[in-house]
Design an enzyme around this catalytic site. Structure first.
Site, PDB file in Angstrom:
ATOM      1  N   ASP A 289     -52.049 131.314  22.682  1.00 57.16           N
ATOM      2  CA  ASP A 289     -53.548 130.918  23.493  1.00 57.16           C
ATOM      3  C   ASP A 289     -54.195 132.020  23.165  1.00 57.16           C
ATOM      4  O   ASP A 289     -53.843 133.139  21.451  1.00 57.16           O
ATOM      5  CB  ASP A 289     -53.360 132.208  24.942  1.00 57.16           C
ATOM      6  CG  ASP A 289     -54.244 131.638  25.861  1.00 57.16           C
ATOM      7  OD1 ASP A 289     -54.367 132.188  27.198  1.00 57.16           O
ATOM      8  OD2 ASP A 289     -55.990 131.754  25.333  1.00 57.16           O
TER       9      ASP A 289
HETATM   10  C1  GLC Z   1     -58.727 131.391  26.274  1.00 54.78           C
HETATM   11  C2  GLC Z   1     -58.690 130.935  27.169  1.00 54.78           C
HETATM   12  C3  GLC Z   1     -57.601 130.040  28.079  1.00 54.78           C
HETATM   13  C4  GLC Z   1     -58.227 128.706  26.391  1.00 54.78           C
HETATM   14  C5  GLC Z   1     -58.543 129.664  25.015  1.00 54.78           C
HETATM   15  C6  GLC Z   1     -59.353 128.026  24.525  1.00 54.78           C
HETATM   16  O1  GLC Z   1     -58.893 132.580  25.759  1.00 54.78           O
HETATM   17  O2  GLC Z   1     -57.663 132.086  28.010  1.00 54.78           O
HETATM   18  O3  GLC Z   1     -57.442 129.025  29.041  1.00 54.78           O
HETATM   19  O4  GLC Z   1     -57.473 127.473  26.284  1.00 54.78           O
HETATM   20  O5  GLC Z   1     -58.629 130.704  25.103  1.00 54.78           O
HETATM   21  O6  GLC Z   1     -60.571 128.499  24.690  1.00 54.78           O
END
Ligand code: GLC
Length: 738
Positions: free
Chosen positions: A291
């Site tokens: 993430d």
């Molecule tokens: C964010 C979220 C995740 C998302 C990613 C890309 O912090 O936790 O769900 O897909 O970053 O935006």
């Protein structure tokens, strides 16, 4: 905003031609060759730096997630593996891709990714609401819409479905998943993956799916985002892992590791979950992307002393791609050279990334045809699908005296009051991608259109979603006095749920309950309409309304289904996918709880009820469904037999309606204490007035009656198993092989 040094980036723009002129095309460029051979051929040609760069995901465009601080790349390296694509059209993607394909040494296309969580431009119901439809065919249908709009806009992979089982409404991200039940999350995960991926990832109406956030993120301590989660192995296997296993079997292309520290080991550094379970035990052959900055965050979590150490740990734990913090690009080559990360581990990460790129057809078709926005966005069939999902996902929680549908002969004036009457922003929900407020039909417009000329609509906003300004109360009260019924539209700001949106209470702000009190004091029948991204504690409000409609955050359909429920055009068929507690203090509270050591009144709260206000599966209809007895094909079985459970449901009303039949299993005695009941199957059908439909549950004893132990091993024991649906019960006895 930290900027990468030009020197670092310039180093990456080394322009060689991968296939020297005059030589035959390399195998990896041959679309007729088997994917795995193409992967291995390409891998064998790559330099260390090229391999490292494939594990790098940055982003291009305006960073739309305020929670994610990031670095803007001055120049996009030709060898970068992936970019989060924040532009609403394929043009920029194509220009980046063209430079990469023509100027990089090997011409490895970039994979573009994006957060289309519940739609790209045609925004539909939030996932928590989708699950209340109990219609996985519809979930697949709307996911297909999102896939088409995303791919035609330059996106190859969406960071969806989110399948984090959640039972704490204080956690804002409960809106993004499919509620409290592992089985519901599993079924909707499969539906979403099917809708996104179709049967050919190379088809430009499909996108790769990325399940998230692996695993246990929904148990963030105290409902606060980014906090640790402590989950027993038993709970992991019976609750949090099953949706991911279902998604792997459905062919998900990618998995995103999470932010949370799980039992002391951050999920983006958890070799046991990633390598041992996901990749080895389940055979997942796609790639794992961290993430946003979750590798960098290992330092915050006290697992890594330095960013370089964080990269080492994450890489050796099985994370294949680094999102957002540019650390793999910075440290991985050094880690490989010093032997802290084996090159064969890097090869495996790149292998997985290339595999998905080949499956997406990016080498043969790296560019997306540029189409006019009206040729891809908000197409009639897309809008219709979003409307169907909204119709079927709204839940009629209360309908005292059969107030709804309204008796048109008695309604000359309708008062529409509350902060969400004319709102079109918050009905989009969080993570609304490229959805726009003007696309949304407000409740006010929908009701005005629905009730047409013969009903006078009196509108008064009354108050805000929070704050203390009661100056509008009187006007709304007077509107109520003039009306035959009052529609009071309350709920949440869309940014009160989603990421980094935890709340200490799941009751609505005080001003809203005070407002409802005042409206109720008019003595007119009140229909409370709620738009929110979490379960709500309504104990201070529910008594002030004769009827309550939970509309969730439906996207562009907005108030149309609400108007339809008021008029009777829509027969509500939604059922709750998450428990509505009586109060925040009851959290966690969910249907598949385990028995207490004591029965009766012992162990219950002394100050309030221990029961929820509205249970999982609750939802009213204008039809009346009568369940017959459950019939079992066998009453005594061995573990290797299949049995059929059947129930016939009759619509004894004069209104056609859809009914979702939820099949539960109870095993009252087991060597590992089990939940009081577990949902094991559901199916939804239209049942015409006066007619009957038979619902069948094909039971596989080990899967549907059996249980799982703390090591993830399924087992079934002898004894009685109770099968229930619609309040009807039947019992089957499992015996050792006869
Ligand atoms: C964010 C979220 C995740 C998302 C990613 C890309 O912090 O936790 O769900 O897909 O970053 O935006």
């Amino acid at each position: 905003m930290k900027r990468l040094s030009i020197a670092t980036l310039l180093l990456s723009i080394l322009i060689f031609n991968g296939a020297a002129p005059g030589k035959k095309e390399p195998l990896y460029r041959n679309p007729a060759a088997p994917t795995e051979k193409r992967v291995e051929d390409l891998l064998s040609r790559m330099t260390l730096k090229e391999k490292v760069y494939q594990t790098w995901q940055s982003y291009v465009g305006l960073n739309s997630n305020p929670n994610n601080a990031g670095v803007i790349l001055d120049t996009i390296p030709l060898e970068i593996g992936s970019l989060i694509y924040l532009e609403p059209g394929p043009e920029l993607r194509n220009s980046i891709q063209e430079k990469v394909m023509k100027e990089s040494r090997l011409g490895i296309p970039v994979l573009f990714a994006y957060d289309a969580i519940h739609g790209y431009r045609t925004i539909y119901q939030i996932p928590l609401g989708q699950a209340c439809s109990w219609n996985t065919d519809l979930a697949e249908k709307v996911s297909r819409v999102s896939a088409m709009e995303s791919r035609m806009s330059g996106v190859d992979l969406v960071f969806s479905p989110m399948i984090d089982v959640a039972r704490d409404g204080r956690w804002g991200r409960i809106s993004e998943g499919y509620g409290e039940c592992p089985y519901v999350n599993s079924r909707f995960c499969i539906a979403a993956i099917r809708g996104y991926q179709g049967d050919d990832l190379a088809d430009h109406s499909h996108v790769a799916a990325c399940m998230k956030h692996y695993v246990g993120y929904g148990m963030s301590e105290a409902g606060r985002d980014y906090t640790p989660s402590d989950i027993s192995d038993q709970s992991l296997w019976e609750t949090y892992l099953p949706p991911y296993e279902a998604g792997v079997k459905a062919g998900a292309a990618a998995v995103m590791s999470g932010f949370n520290t799980l039992n002391g080991i951050p999920t983006s550094a958890n070799k046991g979950n990633i390598e041992d379970i996901l990749k080895s035990r389940w055979g997942f052959d796609g790639f794992v992307v961290s993430d946003w900055c979750s590798i960098k965050q290992l330092v915050n979590q006290g697992i890594a002393e330095t960013e370089k150490e964080a990269v080492r740990i994450a890489m050796n734990s099985g994370v294949d791609m680094d999102m957002g913090d540019n650390l793999n690009m910075e440290y991985l080559e050094e880690l490989i050279k010093e032997g802290s990360v084996q090159e064969k581990r890097l090869d495996e990460a790149v292998r997985r990334i290339l595999r998905i790129k080949f499956r997406l057809g990016l080498f043969e078709n790296p560019y997306i045809d540029v189409t006019a926005p009206d040729k891809r966005y908000l197409l009639p069939e897309s809008v219709a699908a979003a409307g169907q999902m909204a119709d079927e996902s709204m839940v009629l929680l209360k309908n005292d005296g059969g107030l709804l549908p309204l008796d048109r002969s008695k309604i000359r004036r309708l008062a529409l009051v509350g902060p969400l009457c004319k709102d079109n922003v918050n009905l989009l929900g969080n993570w609304s991608a490229f959805g726009t407020a003007p696309d949304v039909t407000t409740i006010y417009k929908a009701v005005s259109d629905e009730f047409g000329e013969d009903v006078e609509i009196i509108y008064a906003r009354g108050c805000g979603l929070d704050g203390n300004d009661e100056s509008g109360f009187q006007e709304a009260y007077e509107a109520a006095l003039k009306a035959d019924a009052v529609v009071c539209c309350l709920g949440e700001d869309r940014m009160w749920s989603g990421e980094n949106a935890s709340r200490s209470t799941i009751a609505l702000p005080e001003i809203q309950s005070r407002f409802l009190d005042r409206i109720a004091s008019s003595g007119r029948p009140v229909i409370l309409v709620l738009s929110n991204g979490r379960p709500l504690a309504l104990s201070g409000m529910a008594d002030n309304a004769a009827a309550i409609i939970e509309m969730w955050q439906p996207g562009i359909a907005g108030g149309k289904p609400v108007a339809g429920i008021l008029s009777g055009r829509v027969n509500p068929s939604g059922r709750l996918s998450v428990t509505f507690p009586y109060s925040t203090g009851q959290i966690p509270i969910y249907y598949c709880r385990k028995n207490s050591a004591r029965r009766g009144t012992q162990g219950l709260y002394q100050d309030i009820t221990s029961e929820p206000m509205y249970s999982f599966g609750h939802g009213l209809s204008f039809s009346v469904f009568e369940y017959g007895d459950i019939h079992l094909s066998d009453s005594v079985i061995t573990a290797d037999m299949k049995i059929r459970a059947e129930v016939t449901v009759t619509n004894i009303s004069d209104t056609d309606g859809k009914e979702a039949v939820l099949w539960y299993v109870t095993d009252p005695f087991c060597s590992i204490a089990r939940p009081v009941k577990e949902l094991k199957f559901f199916e939804k059908k239209m049942i015409r007035a006066g007619e009957s439909e038979t619902f069948v549950f094909e039971i596989d004893p080990l899967v549907d009656l059996g249980y799982v132990d703390r090591n993830g091993n399924k087992f079934i024991e002898t004894g009685d198993y109770h099968i229930s649906a619609g309040g009807r019960n039947a019992t089957v006895k499992a015996v050792k092989r006869l």
